[in-house]
Each structure stands twice: as structure tokens, then as C-alpha cells.
Design a protein around this motif. Structure first.
Motif, PDB file in Angstrom:
ATOM      1  N   VAL A  72      18.536  -6.205 -12.812  1.00 44.39           N
ATOM      2  CA  VAL A  72      17.590  -5.174 -12.349  1.00 44.39           C
ATOM      3  C   VAL A  72      16.198  -5.782 -12.145  1.00 44.39           C
ATOM      4  N   THR A  73      15.773  -6.640 -13.067  1.00 45.29           N
ATOM      5  CA  THR A  73      14.427  -7.216 -12.915  1.00 45.29           C
ATOM      6  C   THR A  73      14.385  -8.212 -11.764  1.00 45.29           C
ATOM      7  N   PHE A  74      15.521  -8.821 -11.440  1.00 47.14           N
ATOM      8  CA  PHE A  74      15.541  -9.688 -10.254  1.00 47.14           C
ATOM      9  C   PHE A  74      15.232  -8.849  -9.016  1.00 47.14           C
ATOM     10  N   TYR A  75      15.900  -7.697  -8.923  1.00 48.72           N
ATOM     11  CA  TYR A  75      15.643  -6.817  -7.772  1.00 48.72           C
ATOM     12  C   TYR A  75      14.200  -6.320  -7.761  1.00 48.72           C
ATOM     13  N   LEU A  76      13.712  -5.933  -8.930  1.00 47.97           N
ATOM     14  CA  LEU A  76      12.416  -5.250  -8.961  1.00 47.97           C
ATOM     15  C   LEU A  76      11.226  -6.205  -8.906  1.00 47.97           C
ATOM     16  N   PHE A  77      11.379  -7.406  -9.462  1.00 47.61           N
ATOM     17  CA  PHE A  77      10.234  -8.322  -9.522  1.00 47.61           C
ATOM     18  C   PHE A  77      10.414  -9.570  -8.658  1.00 47.61           C
ATOM     19  N   VAL A  78      11.598 -10.183  -8.752  1.00 42.25           N
ATOM     20  CA  VAL A  78      11.752 -11.484  -8.093  1.00 42.25           C
ATOM     21  C   VAL A  78      11.895 -11.313  -6.580  1.00 42.25           C
ATOM     22  N   LEU A  79      12.732 -10.367  -6.183  1.00 41.62           N
ATOM     23  CA  LEU A  79      12.989 -10.200  -4.750  1.00 41.62           C
ATOM     24  C   LEU A  79      11.712  -9.888  -3.955  1.00 41.62           C
ATOM     25  N   PRO A  80      10.854  -8.964  -4.428  1.00 42.97           N
ATOM     26  CA  PRO A  80       9.614  -8.750  -3.684  1.00 42.97           C
ATOM     27  C   PRO A  80       8.784 -10.025  -3.559  1.00 42.97           C
ATOM     28  N   ALA A  81       8.753 -10.821  -4.633  1.00 45.17           N
ATOM     29  CA  ALA A  81       7.977 -12.067  -4.580  1.00 45.17           C
ATOM     30  C   ALA A  81       8.573 -13.018  -3.545  1.00 45.17           C
ATOM     31  N   LEU A  82       9.900 -13.139  -3.553  1.00 46.57           N
ATOM     32  CA  LEU A  82      10.547 -14.045  -2.592  1.00 46.57           C
ATOM     33  C   LEU A  82      10.257 -13.591  -1.165  1.00 46.57           C
ATOM     34  N   ARG A  83      10.345 -12.281  -0.968  1.00 45.51           N
ATOM     35  CA  ARG A  83      10.114 -11.759   0.389  1.00 45.51           C
ATOM     36  C   ARG A  83       8.677 -12.008   0.812  1.00 45.51           C
ATOM     37  N   LYS A  84       7.756 -11.831  -0.126  1.00 43.12           N
ATOM     38  CA  LYS A  84       6.350 -12.028   0.247  1.00 43.12           C
ATOM     39  C   LYS A  84       6.112 -13.505   0.555  1.00 43.12           C
ATOM     40  N   LEU A  85       6.672 -14.394  -0.243  1.00 49.21           N
ATOM     41  CA  LEU A  85       6.521 -15.827   0.030  1.00 49.21           C
ATOM     42  C   LEU A  85       7.078 -16.173   1.403  1.00 49.21           C
ATOM     43  N   ALA A  86       8.168 -15.488   1.774  1.00 52.07           N
ATOM     44  CA  ALA A  86       8.818 -15.779   3.059  1.00 52.07           C
ATOM     45  C   ALA A  86       8.118 -15.088   4.221  1.00 52.07           C
ATOM     46  N   GLY A  87       7.039 -14.368   3.930  1.00 53.01           N
ATOM     47  CA  GLY A  87       6.236 -13.782   5.001  1.00 53.01           C
ATOM     48  C   GLY A  87       6.563 -12.343   5.343  1.00 53.01           C
ATOM     49  N   TYR A  88       7.438 -11.686   4.565  1.00 53.07           N
ATOM     50  CA  TYR A  88       7.775 -10.291   4.868  1.00 53.07           C
ATOM     51  C   TYR A  88       6.521  -9.421   4.744  1.00 53.07           C
ATOM     52  N   GLU A  89       6.367  -8.504   5.705  1.00 53.20           N
ATOM     53  CA  GLU A  89       5.262  -7.561   5.576  1.00 53.20           C
ATOM     54  C   GLU A  89       5.648  -6.429   4.632  1.00 53.20           C
ATOM     55  N   ASN A  90       6.919  -6.039   4.642  1.00 52.22           N
ATOM     56  CA  ASN A  90       7.403  -5.041   3.674  1.00 52.22           C
ATOM     57  C   ASN A  90       8.292  -5.759   2.694  1.00 52.22           C
ATOM     58  N   TRP A  91       7.751  -6.070   1.532  1.00 52.77           N
ATOM     59  CA  TRP A  91       8.556  -6.882   0.610  1.00 52.77           C
ATOM     60  C   TRP A  91       9.314  -6.045  -0.414  1.00 52.77           C
ATOM     61  N   ASN A  92       8.941  -4.792  -0.527  1.00 51.75           N
ATOM     62  CA  ASN A  92       9.663  -3.957  -1.500  1.00 51.75           C
ATOM     63  C   ASN A  92      10.929  -3.374  -0.883  1.00 51.75           C
ATOM     64  N   SER A  93      11.885  -3.062  -1.752  1.00 49.37           N
ATOM     65  CA  SER A  93      13.113  -2.430  -1.259  1.00 49.37           C
ATOM     66  C   SER A  93      12.792  -1.000  -0.844  1.00 49.37           C
ATOM     67  N   PRO A  94      13.548  -0.466   0.129  1.00 49.29           N
ATOM     68  CA  PRO A  94      13.259   0.899   0.579  1.00 49.29           C
ATOM     69  C   PRO A  94      13.492   1.934  -0.528  1.00 49.29           C
ATOM     70  N   ILE A  95      12.711   3.005  -0.487  1.00 45.54           N
ATOM     71  CA  ILE A  95      12.872   4.087  -1.473  1.00 45.54           C
ATOM     72  C   ILE A  95      13.251   5.368  -0.733  1.00 45.54           C
ATOM     73  N   LEU A  96      14.298   6.028  -1.221  1.00 46.97           N
ATOM     74  CA  LEU A  96      14.756   7.266  -0.599  1.00 46.97           C
ATOM     75  C   LEU A  96      14.698   8.385  -1.628  1.00 46.97           C
ATOM     76  N   PRO A  97      14.412   9.612  -1.197  1.00 44.56           N
ATOM     77  CA  PRO A  97      14.505  10.718  -2.147  1.00 44.56           C
ATOM     78  C   PRO A  97      15.981  11.078  -2.333  1.00 44.56           C
ATOM     79  N   ALA A  98      16.393  11.294  -3.578  1.00 40.02           N
ATOM     80  CA  ALA A  98      17.802  11.629  -3.817  1.00 40.02           C
ATOM     81  C   ALA A  98      17.903  12.713  -4.880  1.00 40.02           C
ATOM     82  N   GLU A  99      18.910  13.559  -4.697  1.00 42.63           N
ATOM     83  CA  GLU A  99      19.089  14.685  -5.626  1.00 42.63           C
ATOM     84  C   GLU A  99      20.136  14.327  -6.677  1.00 42.63           C
TER      85      GLU A  99
END
Ligand SMILES: Nc1nc2c(c(=O)[nH]1)N[C@H]1C(S)=C(S)[C@@H](COP(=O)(O)OP(=O)(O)OC[C@H]3O[C@@H](n4cnc5c(N)ncnc54)[C@H](O)[C@@H]3O)O[C@H]1N2
Ligand code: MOO
Ligand SMILES: [Mg+2]
Length: 595
Positions: free
Chosen positions: A491-518
Motif C-alpha cells: 500500500v505504501t508503495f502505491y501511495l508514496f513511491v509510485l507518485p515519486a517515480l512518476r514525478k521523477l519521470a516527468g508526469y504532470e499528474n503523478w497521483n493515482s486517480p480518485i473516484l467517488p464510490a459508494e
């Protein structure tokens, strides 16, 4: 007659160790013979694997007093402090204690003490250190006893500022919430330098570092859109001689251009002959006469009137020279559109970070190396899991294996890894146990800066983030110490590491998408904000996403991640709100595919 043995046996039996009395399970009388003493002590350490071995007698100045000399060579570590404490206690009673020569040490998981032969001296010596013995045994055993716990609570209490001047205690600055922790990480995740690369499937997941300008027109020649006949449009319908053929990149014409009153067979994409102004599709024609061998049409009737330019892609009509075909910051997706556009040009993209992954823990065993586990061992599930996520998200991983809970080994592996990677991800050894060496090793041995060492979240409480300055202008290295529990690591890989990797790789949107769910069921809340594993799917009848928990959320239960495609952001429990009702809407962080 052995008098001190029974005295010590009684003393130990009356003493509490982890709420249980010490149990004296072996006693033996050995001659004053170095070899015999060594053999017995060695046997109790190496074969019997006892917690504590105490010898009485043979520590004085007499000729036959050989115990310290016999035992000392067996030590792997000396326990000078224990020896001092024993001598000090006895000296307070009598100066003759100066004539005792006790030695204490550790062999494997066993503590060895040598005390005087007199019952009084033996008892005094042991009493002097009785309070620290349970703690010492726990440490040598690698367990967390109550004393250790109390000690560590002091050593790793939360503090806001990281401060090296606080003496020897380890204090790691703590970020109380996920959001600020992620901000710290992304502030340090500076996009890597651009590199020039060929256009192929390796571009998937890379981000353009500059606008891509078309150097050549597409198409580069007038190309037919259809299979049919190139015509001079103003000729109109009628029967015409077929004077040539234009197939793909070959064109056979009797002259250098098509003249009015002539037509040429042409295939889709073929170069439209000079002089032709349109193409008529084969379905709008009839063969009138063929050559004797039947292979070549000689004349064809055109049934339709077409306009100039019909069914011709003019030069540069898809992409004109100098036009921007892709913009800086654009992510090259696997869908294929971007790669297809770039196929005619070379591109400059941001370098993708190289990631090193390692697991720590004496109990952690590589599942590829053995099918058998001994008592207390576990298979390493963290490395294969993190490799898979990295691969699926387009990042290259180097494997640094499993490292024992040994500061020297850890330091060596971290040093090696950090010369090869941009981002180092380690799992295990970041919490409060005495074998949790990651933070002190990072800070004291590697000189890394720990930005936070605890986050108020579940799972992932001991998540640690550090940086190490790069040498000669190289970018700083990012270091993640993820918790050892497999769910927490994932879980922490998804929440912390992946955004960092994406930002290093130049992604403008580095966070995973968030959807409203019931929520399909009610969920109890935890005192920490929780990232609850769930499956979300779109309910067409309701027109919304529905979220179903994957069940028991304990951080060791990997099954809570099975089929999971989202992490539900649940607020922390308060007096006012202890659970979320069925039907509540929560934010779901999408980490997998929507089915
Ligand atoms: N006194 C406290 N104890 C713990 C606290 C705390 O706040 N106070 N935090 C708990 C939390 S929350 C977590 S999460 C864990 C994290 O522990 P560590 O990061 O120190 O990890 P280890 O102690 O090395 O291992 C924990 C657990 O995970 C298993 N493990 C380790 N590596 C792997 C691997 N590669 N593959 C599969 N499983 C692995 C290990 O055997 C342990 O069971 O600390 C709590 N303790
Ligand atoms: O915070 Mo730990 O990661 O829950 O088990
Ligand atoms: Mg631990």
C-alpha cells in the motif's frame, strides 16, 4: 560439594523474566580443566542453545583457577559492562572482591557469565545484574521484551524536528498525516534529465521533455486513399486506356505524367502520378478490355464524375512540416496513438528513474531458493510484489536481494545499491524492534537525511523517507523504508513511491486517480486514517461506482489485496463517528483495473 550451584538455582527460580521465572534446566559439575569447561559451555551454547550459561568457581587467583581463560576464547562478544557491574557490587561489600576475575560474554544467542565459587560471591554477582538480564537475553535473542519495549519507546518517540544534537537517542522527525508526508516526498522528486531515444514500444510510459515538431510532411507525396484509378477529373465519365500502374512505392507510367484522356491503376497509399487530379474507386468502374494473358487491363470505363483532389491525400495533409505533433509533458501511453504520431520523428523524453528493491530480515527467505521453511522463517513476498507493481507501471527495477538484520551488511548493501539507482525501496526493519536497523543505518552510517519516520496512517505507520545528496551535481537519491508487513509495503508503495517515480519521470499528474464510490456495507473506522483495500466497479443501474471491502484488513494478510483495485480513504475514528454506514460515499484511490 557444590554449594553455590543450588544457591543460584534458587535465586533464578524466584526471579521473574517476562512474567515467567527463569528455569534452570541444566546443571553440571566440571573439573578444573580448561578443556572440560570449554566443552561443557560450548555444548550448552551451540547444541542446547540456552539463553544463559553461568559458571561458578575458578575465577580467583589460585593455580587451579582457569575458568576465565577457558571461557573467554568462546566469546563472540564481550559483555564488559556486566562484568564491571558484578565486580562493582562485590567491591562494595569487600575489597577482596578485587581478587575475583569474572568474564562475561556472548556466544551465538547465549550469554555466558563466570561468577566466583563462594555462594555469597556468586549470589552477589548475579543479584547485581539480575535486573538487566531479561533485557540482555531479549536483545541477544532478537526479541522485544518489556524492558526493550520501554527503552525503545524512549528511543523512537515522535518529535517534530529532526535534531542530531539530542545525544545518542534515535529521534526521527515524524509527519503526522499522509498529505504532508507525500508533499515532502514530491518536493524532493525532481524530474530527471531528458534523454534522446528512438521511437519504439520502450517509449510507453515515458514523458516528452520537449515539443515534437514534424521535420517531414506526412504524407510525403500525394497518396491515394483508395484502390482504383488515377484520373484527370475534368475528363469525366467514359472509357479510357489504362496507361500505367502505381502500387505502393512503385509507379510505371509511359511518360513522366498522366495526360488528359488517360488513366492509371493505383492502390491505397500509392503515389498519385503527376498530371492525375483525382482517384476513382474500383467499384465505380468496369473492365472493358484486358491483355491477351488476362493480367493487365487495357481499357476501363469510369462511371462517375469526381472533383479535383477526390480521394487524394495531399503532401503534408496529415502533418505539415514544422507543426507540433506532441507537446512537452505529454505521457506516451500504451494505447498507441502517441507512438504512432512520433514514428516519423526522433524524440526527447525524461529519463525514467532506476529503482532498487531489497527486503530486510533474518527470517525472510527467497521463495526461489527453497521450498522448505524452518520454524520462524517466512517467504519474501515483498520483493516479487513490488517488482510486479513497478513493471506494470513501467519502471525498471534492480534486485538487491534479502539483507539480514545486521547493520554492517545493511550498510554495505545500501551503499552498493545507492551507486546504481535513483530510488531505493527497502522493506522491513523500520519500526520499533531492536532489529529494526534501517533508520539508524541510514542516518548514522550513510549520512542520509531522514525527512520522516512515521506517518499517521493505516497501514504504513513506520514508513520512512530519506534522501542522500548526489555527488558532483547528480540528483539526490530518494530512499524509502517501507514497513515489512506485506500489505503495508504494497500500500505504501502505491501511495508514496509510485507518485515519486512518476514525478521523477516527468508526469504532470503523478497521483493515482480518485473516484467517488459508494460503500456496499458499513465499515468500522480505525484511530488512524485508513487506506482500506476494496474492489470497486461501476453499477450501471445506479450510475455510480460501488466499493466492497476485501475483508479483514490486518497488515500481514495479503489476501486483503487480492482482486483489490482501490484503496478507500477512510477518516480516522472519532467520538462522533466510529463507523461509516452502508451507502456512504468515500474517495477511492484507483490502483488497479476497473472491471
Ligand atoms: N511496538 C511497536 N511495534 C510495532 C509498531 C509500533 O508502532 N510499535 N508498528 C507496527 C507496524 S504498524 C508495522 S507495519 C510493523 C512494521 O515493522 P517493520 O517495518 O519493522 O518490519 P519487520 O519488523 O522487519 O517485519 C514486520 C512483519 O513483516 C514480515 N516481513 C518482513 N519482511 C517481509 C517480506 N519481505 N516478505 C513478507 N513478510 C515480511 C515480518 O516477518 C514481520 O512479520 O511493525 C509493527 N510493530
Ligand atoms: O501501520 Mo502497519 O503498516 O499497519 O501494520
Ligand atoms: Mg520490526
Amino acid at each position: 560439594m557444590d554449594l553455590s550451584g543450588p544457591v543460584l538455582k534458587t535465586l533464578f527460580s524466584e526471579t521473574s523474566h517476562s512474567k515467567k521465572p527463569f528455569r534452570v534446566i541444566k546443571t553440571k559439575i566440571v573439573k578444573d580443566d580448561s578443556f572440560e569447561i570449554q566443552k561443557s559451555v560450548k555444548d550448552w551454547c551451540d547444541v542446547e542453545n540456552l539463553d544463559l550459561v553461568v559458571t561458578t568457581g575458578g575465577t580467583g587467583f589460585g593455580v587451579r583457577d582457569v575458568t576465565p581463560e577457558a571461557v573467554q576464547p568462546l566469546f563472540e562478544k564481550s559483555c564488559t559492562g556486566i562484568t564491571h557491574a558484578m565486580i562493582k557490587a562485590s567491591l562494595e561489600k569487600t575489597v577482596f572482591a578485587a581478587l575475583s576475575r569474572p568474564v562475561c560474554g556472548i556466544r551465538g544467542n547465549t550469554i555466558i557469565l563466570t561468577v566466583p565459587g563462594s555462594p555469597k560471591g556468586a549470589k552477589e554477582n548475579i543479584q547485581a545484574i539480575l535486573n538487566v538480564l531479561p533485557h540482555a537475553i531479549d536483545l541477544v535473542r532478537g526479541e522485544t521484551g518489556e524492558n526493550v519495549h520501554a527503552q525503545l519507546r524512549v528511543e523512537s518517540h515522535e518529535c517534530v524536528h529532526h535534531d542530531h544534537k539530542h545525544g545518542d537517542k534515535h529521534q526521527y522527525s515524524s509527519t503526522s498525516l499522509f498529505g504532508p508526508a507525500l508533499n515532502i516526498i514530491t518536493e524532493h522528486s525532481n524530474t530527471l534529465s531528458p534523454i534522446k531515444v528512438p521511437v519504439d514500444e520502450n517509449l510507453i510510459g515515458m514523458v516528452l521533455a520537449e515539443d515534437v515538431v514534424a521535420r517531414l510532411p506526412v504524407p510525403g507525396y500525394r497518396a491515394s486513399i483508395l484502390d482504383g484509378y488515377a484520373v484527370v477529373a475534368s475528363d469525366g465519365p467514359g472509357i479510357y486506356p489504362v496507361v500505367g500502374v502505381s502500387i505502393a512505392n512503385t509507379s510505371h507510367l509511359p511518360a513522366d505524367k498522366l495526360l488528359p484522356g488517360q488513366i492509371a491503376r493505383i492502390t491505397t497509399g500509392g503515389p498519385v502520378p503527376p498530371g492525375a487530379t483525382a482517384v476513382v474507386m474500383v467499384e465505380d468502374t468496369t473492365l472493358i478490355r484486358a491483355s491477351a494473358d488476362g493480367l493487365q487491363e487495357e481499357s476501363v470505363e469510369i462511371h462517375v464524375q469526381v472533383n479535383d483532389g477526390a480521394n487524394i491525400r495531399e503532401i503534408g495533409s496529415d502533418t505539415s512540416v514544422g507543426s507540433i505533433v506532441a507537446r512537452k509533458g505529454e505521457l506516451l501511453s500504451a494505447v498507441g496513438g502517441e507512438i504512432g504520431v512520433l514514428a516519423s520523428v526522433g524524440v526527447c523524453v525524461y529519463r525514467r528513474p532506476v529503482i532498487g528493491v531489497l527486503s530486510t530480515g533474518n527470517e525472510v527467505i527467497d521463495h526461489k531458493n527453497t521450498l522448505e521453511l524452518k520454524y520462524g522463517q517466512i517467504f519474501d513476498s515483498n520483493r516479487p510484489t513490488l517488482f510486479s507493481i513497478a513493471k506494470a507501471t513501467g519502471f525498471e527495477v534492480k534486485d538487491f536481494g534479502i539483507v539480514d538484520d545486521d547493520p554492517k551488511e545493511l550498510e554495505k548493501t545500501l551503499n552498493t545499491a545507492l551507486t546504481q539507482v535513483d530510488v531505493l525501496v527497502s522493506t522491513g526493519g523500520v519500526s520499533m524492534g531492536e532489529l529494526d536497523l534501517f533508520k539508524p543505518t541510514l542516518e548514522k552510517s550513510l549520512g542520509a537525511t531522514i525527512h520522516f519516520g512515521r506517518v499517521k496512517m493505516k497501514p504504513g505507520k513506520p514508513t520512512t523517507f530519506a534522501t542522500l545528496s548526489g555527488t558532483s551535481g547528480a540528483p539526490e537519491k530518494l530512499i524509502f523504508g517501507l514497513p515489512g508487513n506485506p500489505v503495508s509495503a504494497t500500500v505504501t508503495f502505491y501511495l508514496f513511491v509510485l507518485p515519486a517515480l512518476r514525478k521523477l519521470a516527468g508526469y504532470e499528474n503523478w497521483n493515482s486517480p480518485i473516484l467517488p464510490a459508494e460503500l456496499t456495507d458499513k465499515l468500522s473506522l480505525d484511530p488512524r486514517p485508513e487506506y482500506h483495500r476494496a474492489v470497486i466497479s461501476f453499477d450501471h443501474s445506479k450510475g455510480k461506482f460501488m466499493a466492497t471491502s476485501t475483508g479483514h484488513q490486518i497488515s500481514s494478510r495479503m489476501l486483503s489485496l487480492r482482486s483489490c483495485n482501490a484503496l478507500l480513504k477512510l477518516p480516522e475514528k472519532t467520538d462522533q463517528c466510529k463507523e461509516l454506514d452502508k451507502g456512504s460515499t468515500v474517495d477511492a484511490i484507483l490502483i488497479g483495473q476497473l472491471s
